[in-house]
Structure formats: C-alpha cells, structure tokens
Design a protein around this motif. Structure first.
Motif, PDB file in Angstrom:
ATOM      1  N   LEU A  59     -12.411  54.695 -17.239  1.00  0.00           N
ATOM      2  CA  LEU A  59     -12.209  56.133 -17.368  1.00  0.00           C
ATOM      3  C   LEU A  59     -13.532  56.890 -17.300  1.00  0.00           C
ATOM      4  CD1 LEU A  59      -9.895  55.816 -20.488  1.00  0.00           C
ATOM      5  CD2 LEU A  59      -9.135  56.044 -18.114  1.00  0.00           C
ATOM      6  N   SER A 110      -1.704  65.832 -15.874  1.00  0.00           N
ATOM      7  CA  SER A 110      -2.361  66.738 -14.928  1.00  0.00           C
ATOM      8  C   SER A 110      -3.866  66.515 -14.842  1.00  0.00           C
ATOM      9  CB  SER A 110      -2.081  68.193 -15.322  1.00  0.00           C
ATOM     10  OG  SER A 110      -2.571  68.461 -16.633  1.00  0.00           O
ATOM     11  N   THR A 111      -4.465  65.934 -15.880  1.00  0.00           N
ATOM     12  CA  THR A 111      -5.921  65.725 -15.878  1.00  0.00           C
ATOM     13  C   THR A 111      -6.287  64.240 -15.921  1.00  0.00           C
ATOM     14  OG1 THR A 111      -5.968  65.962 -18.299  1.00  0.00           O
ATOM     15  CG2 THR A 111      -6.381  67.942 -16.970  1.00  0.00           C
ATOM     16  N   TYR A 112      -5.290  63.374 -15.818  1.00  0.00           N
ATOM     17  CA  TYR A 112      -5.543  61.934 -15.915  1.00  0.00           C
ATOM     18  C   TYR A 112      -6.313  61.456 -14.695  1.00  0.00           C
ATOM     19  CZ  TYR A 112      -4.553  56.917 -16.232  1.00  0.00           C
ATOM     20  OH  TYR A 112      -4.657  55.545 -16.295  1.00  0.00           O
ATOM     21  N   GLU A 113      -7.354  60.648 -14.945  1.00  0.00           N
ATOM     22  CA  GLU A 113      -8.201  60.160 -13.856  1.00  0.00           C
ATOM     23  C   GLU A 113      -8.761  58.796 -14.240  1.00  0.00           C
ATOM     24  OE1 GLU A 113     -12.207  61.538 -11.329  1.00  0.00           O
ATOM     25  OE2 GLU A 113     -11.520  62.688 -13.073  1.00  0.00           O
ATOM     26  N   THR A 114      -8.827  57.889 -13.288  1.00  0.00           N
ATOM     27  CA  THR A 114      -9.437  56.584 -13.501  1.00  0.00           C
ATOM     28  C   THR A 114     -10.521  56.358 -12.453  1.00  0.00           C
ATOM     29  OG1 THR A 114      -7.871  55.413 -12.064  1.00  0.00           O
ATOM     30  CG2 THR A 114      -7.262  55.661 -14.404  1.00  0.00           C
ATOM     31  N   VAL A 115     -11.418  55.404 -12.737  1.00  0.00           N
ATOM     32  CA  VAL A 115     -12.468  55.054 -11.787  1.00  0.00           C
ATOM     33  C   VAL A 115     -12.570  53.537 -11.713  1.00  0.00           C
ATOM     34  CG1 VAL A 115     -13.796  57.159 -12.179  1.00  0.00           C
ATOM     35  CG2 VAL A 115     -14.277  55.130 -13.558  1.00  0.00           C
ATOM     36  N   HIS A 154     -18.843  54.666 -15.925  1.00  0.00           N
ATOM     37  CA  HIS A 154     -17.680  55.125 -16.679  1.00  0.00           C
ATOM     38  C   HIS A 154     -18.027  55.156 -18.160  1.00  0.00           C
ATOM     39  CE1 HIS A 154     -17.327  50.684 -16.472  1.00  0.00           C
ATOM     40  NE2 HIS A 154     -16.906  50.801 -17.736  1.00  0.00           N
TER      41      HIS A 154
END
Length: 296
Positions: free
Chosen positions: A52, A62-67, A73
C-alpha cells in the motif's frame, strides 16, 4: 361494391397485426420469466498479500490503491479477515475497546507471526487494523484488514518507506530486530533510545516481550511496578542470572507498552529492555551469567 374496399383493407391489416403478435415457435408468451436473475451486489473487499502507498484505519473503495511490493510502499496487507457471529450483527462499526476489535486484532497478530517468522513486537514493525467506512458497514461490509509496516525506531513509530515484502523478515539475522541502545536522558526522564551496535558502549538491551493481563489502559498506567517486575524476570532469564534480591543491583528495566489505541484494540505486548545505570556495556548480555552481569 367499391365502398367495401377500405373495410376489407382494414381487416387485412388487422389480421397482419394479430399475426405479428402471435407467440413465436417455442415461446410461452411470458415476457418476464426468461430474464437471468441479477446478482446481488457484493460490498467492496480489499485484497490481501499486497502493498500500500499509504496507511489508513478506514478504507474506501473510491480511494483504494495498491502497489507492487518491489516499489516504495508504506504498508503491506498480510491478511483480510471477516467479523462473524455477534460481532457481525452490530449496527455500528466496531470501535476500540470492543470485543470485536480484540478478536480481530488477535487474528491479525497470529497471521503476522506466521508471515514474519517471529513476533513483530521484537522488531521495528507496527501492526495496524483497517475497517470499512461507516456507510460500507451499513451496506453489509464485514471485513477487517491487517497491515504491517516498518517503523523508524522504537521511539519513532511512524511508518517509513521500504521496498520488498516483509514475508519471512524475522527469520535469521535481520536489521529490523531490536538489539542494543544508548538511552538519552533529560534529567531522570528517558528522552529517546539511540540504537547502537552491541559492541559499542551502551546502557540498554532488548530482552523480550511479555503479555500483560487483560486490564484497562487506565489500570495498566497505574501498574508501573508490575510492569517493572515482569521485565526484571525477563532480564534475569535473558542474562542467565538469578531472579532474586540481588537482581536490582545487577540491572534495571525500561519498558515500552503499546499505544493506548493499540491497547484498546487488544494488543497486550510490552517490550522490555535491560538498563545499566552505573556502567557502560560493550557486549550483549545474553547468557552472560552472574560474572558477566555482577551485582554492584
């Protein structure tokens, strides 16, 4: 005879229209029973085993993001669990102090140990919980997310950027593990613990973690002597010296409890450190025995 032509023509059109409304071959005439049943929409659930770019205690779709964990991270999701039973039936989202969060944190703690290969309390690591938003909970979301992050130091518990997964991070020799420190004081008060090599002059060493009783944060804050005694027992075991009346003349203790929020979520792991007030140490005190840690 010509005056009947329009009527005959109209009759012909009517016949054609009625023919067009006749059921097609194989049709039953019911326009509603052959549509596929629509699926019930499922609430958003975050993914596990991913990294994350930011830490959050409340996660919104709506703001969920992974890397990719190979990139910079701040946290790694190691598990996504589900509230079940009575914990899942509450109208309001669980809050710190609730049995639901204590159960969730215990599950996260166990999963963290499995992923890391050791107790996260023994290292520069933090374990945090994330929950659905209040509207998502009202809409049926019942998950909780377990996130691990690397911290700057025993004093600076803010997450730091890292690359690579934490899986297996506590197996073998690792720079994440707490070892020796040279405490900095302001008067008689501890200001911060400066990490140093155990071969360098120092006055403190990490000896282990004990699990405190399931008491309130206020009760724990009043039980400093109890925490000191529990840590002294760990010091005696770590240094291989008797836990008797001479122990206070060999060493003192420093301890770091969980934060109040962590405590109210159910974390009871208290970190203990050997403290040498009267002399500098230049080696680890693990297993040194009475001669290595004399009573003076």
């Amino acid at each position: 005879m010509r005056r009947w032509l329009p009527a005959l023509a109209l009759a012909s059109v009517t016949t054609m229209l009625l023919a067009g409304c006749a059921p097609a071959r194989g049709a039953d005439g019911d326009l509603t029973d052959d549509w596929p049943t629509l699926r019930v929409p499922k609430p958003f659930t975050p993914a596990t085993d991913t990294c994350l770019p930011r830490i959050a205690t409340v996660v919104q779709a709506s703001t969920y993001e992974t890397v990719d964990c190979a990139r910079n991270h701040l946290a790694e999701t190691i598990h996504v669990g589900t509230f079940v039973g009575p914990d899942a039936l509450t109208e309001a989202r669980p809050e710190p102090g609730s049995s639901a969060l204590r159960t969730a944190r215990a599950e996260c703690d166990q999963r963290a140990r499995e992923v890391l290969g050791g107790d996260w309390h023994t290292a520069r690591l933090a374990l945090s919980l994330a929950l659905p938003s209040a509207p998502a909970w009202a809409g049926g979301a019942r998950w909780f997310r377990c996130d691990l992050s690397e911290t700057g130091s025993i004093d600076n518990t803010r997450a730091v950027n890292r690359t690579g997964s934490l899986r297996g991070a506590l197996i073998g020799d690792t720079p994440l593990t707490h070892r020796c420190f040279d405490p900095k004081l302001i008067g008689d008060n501890l200001n911060y613990m400066a990490p140093v090599l155990c071969t360098e002059p120092h006055r403190a060493e990490f000896v282990g973690v004990y699990e405190e009783r399931d008491i309130s944060w206020a009760e724990f804050a009043k039980s400093a002597e109890q925490a000191h005694r529990r840590c002294m027992a760990l010091i005696a075991e770590y240094a291989a010296v008797p836990n008797n009346s001479e122990l206070p003349y060999r060493a003192g203790s420093i301890y770091y409890p969980p934060s109040q929020r962590e405590w109210e979520e159910g974390d009871r792991g208290v970190r203990c450190f050997l403290w040498s007030d009267d002399r500098k140490l230049t080696r680890s005190m693990r297993g040194v025995g009475p001669e290595g840690l004399p009573a003076i």
